[in-house]
Design a protein around this motif. Structure first.
Motif, mmCIF file in Angstrom:
data_model
loop_
_atom_site.group_PDB
_atom_site.id
_atom_site.type_symbol
_atom_site.label_atom_id
_atom_site.label_comp_id
_atom_site.label_asym_id
_atom_site.label_seq_id
_atom_site.Cartn_x
_atom_site.Cartn_y
_atom_site.Cartn_z
ATOM 1 N N ALA A 141 39.286 57.125 30.856
ATOM 2 C CA ALA A 141 40.367 56.258 30.314
ATOM 3 C C ALA A 141 41.669 57.182 30.228
ATOM 4 O O ALA A 141 41.614 58.254 29.898
ATOM 5 C CB ALA A 141 40.024 55.602 29.168
ATOM 6 N N THR A 142 42.695 57.000 31.300
ATOM 7 C CA THR A 142 43.914 57.518 31.112
ATOM 8 C C THR A 142 44.789 56.765 30.203
ATOM 9 O O THR A 142 45.181 55.646 30.284
ATOM 10 C CB THR A 142 44.607 57.679 32.556
ATOM 11 N N LEU A 143 45.264 57.489 29.159
ATOM 12 C CA LEU A 143 46.103 56.734 28.113
ATOM 13 C C LEU A 143 47.655 57.102 28.587
ATOM 14 O O LEU A 143 48.068 58.119 29.333
ATOM 15 C CB LEU A 143 45.971 57.394 26.897
ATOM 16 N N LYS A 144 48.628 56.529 27.938
ATOM 17 C CA LYS A 144 49.831 56.363 28.167
ATOM 18 C C LYS A 144 50.661 57.580 27.849
ATOM 19 O O LYS A 144 51.522 58.038 28.346
ATOM 20 C CB LYS A 144 50.658 54.958 27.479
ATOM 21 N N ASP A 145 49.874 58.402 26.911
ATOM 22 C CA ASP A 145 50.532 59.502 26.647
ATOM 23 C C ASP A 145 50.196 60.665 27.229
ATOM 24 O O ASP A 145 50.232 61.889 26.906
ATOM 25 C CB ASP A 145 50.171 59.841 24.741
ATOM 26 N N GLY A 146 49.304 60.399 28.442
ATOM 27 C CA GLY A 146 48.941 61.399 29.211
ATOM 28 C C GLY A 146 47.672 61.912 29.186
ATOM 29 O O GLY A 146 46.879 62.582 30.005
ATOM 30 N N ARG A 147 46.982 61.517 27.975
ATOM 31 C CA ARG A 147 45.611 62.182 27.479
ATOM 32 C C ARG A 147 44.660 61.429 28.418
ATOM 33 O O ARG A 147 44.785 60.154 28.863
ATOM 34 C CB ARG A 147 45.136 62.047 26.073
ATOM 35 N N SER A 148 43.468 62.053 28.621
ATOM 36 C CA SER A 148 42.230 61.491 29.420
ATOM 37 C C SER A 148 41.084 61.443 28.598
ATOM 38 O O SER A 148 40.704 62.668 28.035
ATOM 39 C CB SER A 148 42.052 62.294 30.898
ATOM 40 N N VAL A 149 40.460 60.383 28.578
ATOM 41 C CA VAL A 149 39.112 60.606 27.844
ATOM 42 C C VAL A 149 37.762 60.080 28.908
ATOM 43 O O VAL A 149 37.918 58.827 29.372
ATOM 44 C CB VAL A 149 39.054 59.616 26.618
ATOM 45 N N GLN A 150 36.732 60.570 28.687
ATOM 46 C CA GLN A 150 35.796 60.558 29.829
ATOM 47 C C GLN A 150 34.470 60.098 28.983
ATOM 48 O O GLN A 150 34.178 60.804 27.804
ATOM 49 C CB GLN A 150 35.444 61.632 30.817
ATOM 50 N N VAL A 151 33.704 59.318 29.619
ATOM 51 C CA VAL A 151 32.337 59.020 29.168
ATOM 52 C C VAL A 151 31.325 58.707 30.093
ATOM 53 O O VAL A 151 31.669 58.065 31.199
ATOM 54 C CB VAL A 151 32.386 57.567 28.268
ATOM 55 N N HIS A 152 30.183 59.355 30.094
ATOM 56 C CA HIS A 152 29.326 58.973 30.885
ATOM 57 C C HIS A 152 28.174 58.521 30.329
ATOM 58 O O HIS A 152 27.434 59.012 29.291
ATOM 59 C CB HIS A 152 28.716 60.456 31.677
ATOM 60 N N VAL A 153 27.480 57.357 30.880
ATOM 61 C CA VAL A 153 26.396 56.584 30.242
ATOM 62 C C VAL A 153 25.212 56.797 31.171
ATOM 63 O O VAL A 153 25.620 56.377 32.388
ATOM 64 C CB VAL A 153 26.699 55.228 30.034
ATOM 65 N N GLU A 154 24.383 57.619 30.926
ATOM 66 C CA GLU A 154 23.154 57.693 31.795
ATOM 67 C C GLU A 154 22.141 56.635 32.017
ATOM 68 O O GLU A 154 21.697 56.149 32.774
ATOM 69 C CB GLU A 154 22.503 59.078 31.589
#
Length: 456
Positions: free
Chosen positions: A386-399
């Motif tokens: 997920a790329t947020l409007k403030d430039g941050r990036s959040v990642q999730v991996h579901v196995e």
């Protein structure tokens, strides 16, 4: 043994039809572990909750109206409704109802939804002939074993050709289960499987329409009728499943006979059943799970610039609808599933209602979801950024998504799901009685206590 992946016919196939028939007719009652027995009760409970939950859906209304034109005899109960119809129509309608929300059980190796055809057929027959709960559970385990073993035998090529494997194998499973419930011998059961083999049901072209849930309903009705015909002396080929022009070799370019034979009577496919926490195609579940995890980490829909998915090829093949127009189409949109997961933190049937699928904020978020195929990603996995409007990036991996065999729904989870589905139809107090009856089904002398609670 032959593992065939070409169009060359196998004229020396083992006698699969007869072997499965002997297994169904002669396997001892409760001839399995306590774990398998418990899974059978979980499967029945989950199936019934799904059937009750969709009892007022327009697809069920339409199916009931059509069958009532035939002036059916009131032989059997419809889950969640006050009307009664003949056995065959009850198998059809309960099968349709149980799959309408796409919330039912899944045999993950083949993505068969086995309880829909099998349980729908045997509950109608069991009510009519006064079968015990023990007989119902026995028939359920054995019928699901036949359906899923035949699915193992031809998957994935059979599915890739366009067959909806739940319906095409479900007819065989329902026939096997009803044969067991009727007490047919091995010869009669062979005939029932042969009759059922000529009635494969279900094309994947129908996904996203009312005809998809028709597949398990149609399979339940066809399997029940196959067993009734065999009981009365109707005949079929004794090699209908394995012959060069039989079920497997006509419907698939791959047929691994070992899948029907290996550990028969020792390994039971119901052990590999999984249950859905989300009311949609199983391949979307990892993506929904990941987006719900994003929400749990504090990501808000209004903060999102884009959501990128790396998924198995089957995800876009089955659920690539970018602009679903109603709830049924929404169940085949990984884009809507992700939006629901992030906005609501869940994806039950209410999140696939027509007005939610077309809601402005949901549409806006799903249009920010981008999915790309990555052949290194497994069906049960996903990588989400997920790329947020403030430039941050959040990642999730579901196995493995919640609801998988690695992260299974507990009995308490299944009961909560049952309440969410059935409380609006039956009322909370009556649902508690139904749950008690489901958990105790294997010890019940008949189905009357359960059936009396199913009318709203």
């Amino acid at each position: 043994m032959t593992v065939n992946t070409s169009v060359t016919a196998d004229h020396n196939a083992p006698a699969i039809t007869r072997q499965l028939a002997e297994f169904v007719a002669n396997h001892p009652s409760k001839g399995w572990s306590d774990a398998v027995e418990h899974e059978a009760h979980r499967t029945f409970l989950n199936w019934l909750g799904c059937a009750i939950g969709a009892a007022r859906h327009e697809a069920v209304d339409a199916a009931l109206a059509a069958t009532q034109m035939l002036q059916p005899a009131p032989q059997a109960t419809l889950a969640g409704r006050s009307e009664r119809v003949d056995m065959a129509s009850a198998a059809l309608i309960n099968g349709i109802s149980s799959h309408t929300f796409d919330f039912d059980d899944t045999h993950l190796k083949t993505i068969i939804h086995p309880a829909g055809p099998v349980a729908s057929a045997i509950m109608a027959l069991a009510e009519h002939q006064g079968s015990s709960g023990r007989q119902v559970i026995d028939a359920l385990v054995l019928g699901i074993d036949v359906a899923c073993r035949m699915g193992n035998l031809v998957y994935p090529e059979h599915y890739d050709r366009g067959w909806h494997i739940t319906g095409s194998t479900g007819t065989l499973g329902a026939a096997a289960a009803c044969s067991r419930l009727l007490g047919l011998n091995a010869e009669q059961t062979t005939m029932a499987l042969g009759i059922a083999a000529s009635q494969p049901i279900g094309l994947r072209e129908q996904f996203g329409t009312m005809t998809k849930p028709f597949h398990p309903g149609g399979a339940a009705r066809a399997g029940l009728m196959a067993a009734l015909l065999a009981q009365k002396g109707f005949t079929s080929s004794a090699r209908a499943l394995e012959a060069p022009r039989g079920w497997a070799q006509v419907l698939s370019t791959k047929y691994d006979w070992r899948e029907a034979q290996d550990e028969l009577g020792q390994r039971f496919e119901i052990s590999f059943n999984a249950y859905k926490p989300f009311a949609c195609g199983i391949v979307i579940h990892p993506s929904i799970d990941a987006c719900a995890q994003l929400r749990a980490q504090g990501v808000k829909a209004e903060e999102v610039e884009k959501i990128e998915l790396r998924v198995h090829p089957l995800v876009l093949e089955l659920t690539g609808k970018k602009e679903p127009q109603d709830g049924l189409q929404g169940k085949f949109s990984v884009y809507h599933g992700c939006a629901a997961g992030l906005i609501f933190g869940r994806a039950g049937e209410e999140e696939f209602a027509d007005h939610i699928v077309t809601r402005e904020d949901v549409v806006a978020l799903r249009r920010k979801v981008q999915a790309v195929v990555d052949t290194s990603v497994r069906e049960e996995s996903v990588y989400v950024t997920a790329t947020l409007k403030d430039g941050r990036s959040v990642q999730v991996h579901v196995e493995h998504a919640i609801g998988s065999l690695q992260r299974p729904m507990t009995d308490a989870d299944l009961e909560a799901k049952f309440h969410n589905l059935a409380d609006p139809i039956l009322g909370e107090s009556k649902v508690e009685s139904v749950l008690d009856a489901c958990w105790g089904l294997g010890q019940a002398s008949n189905l009357q206590v359960l059936l009396k609670q199913l009318a709203p």
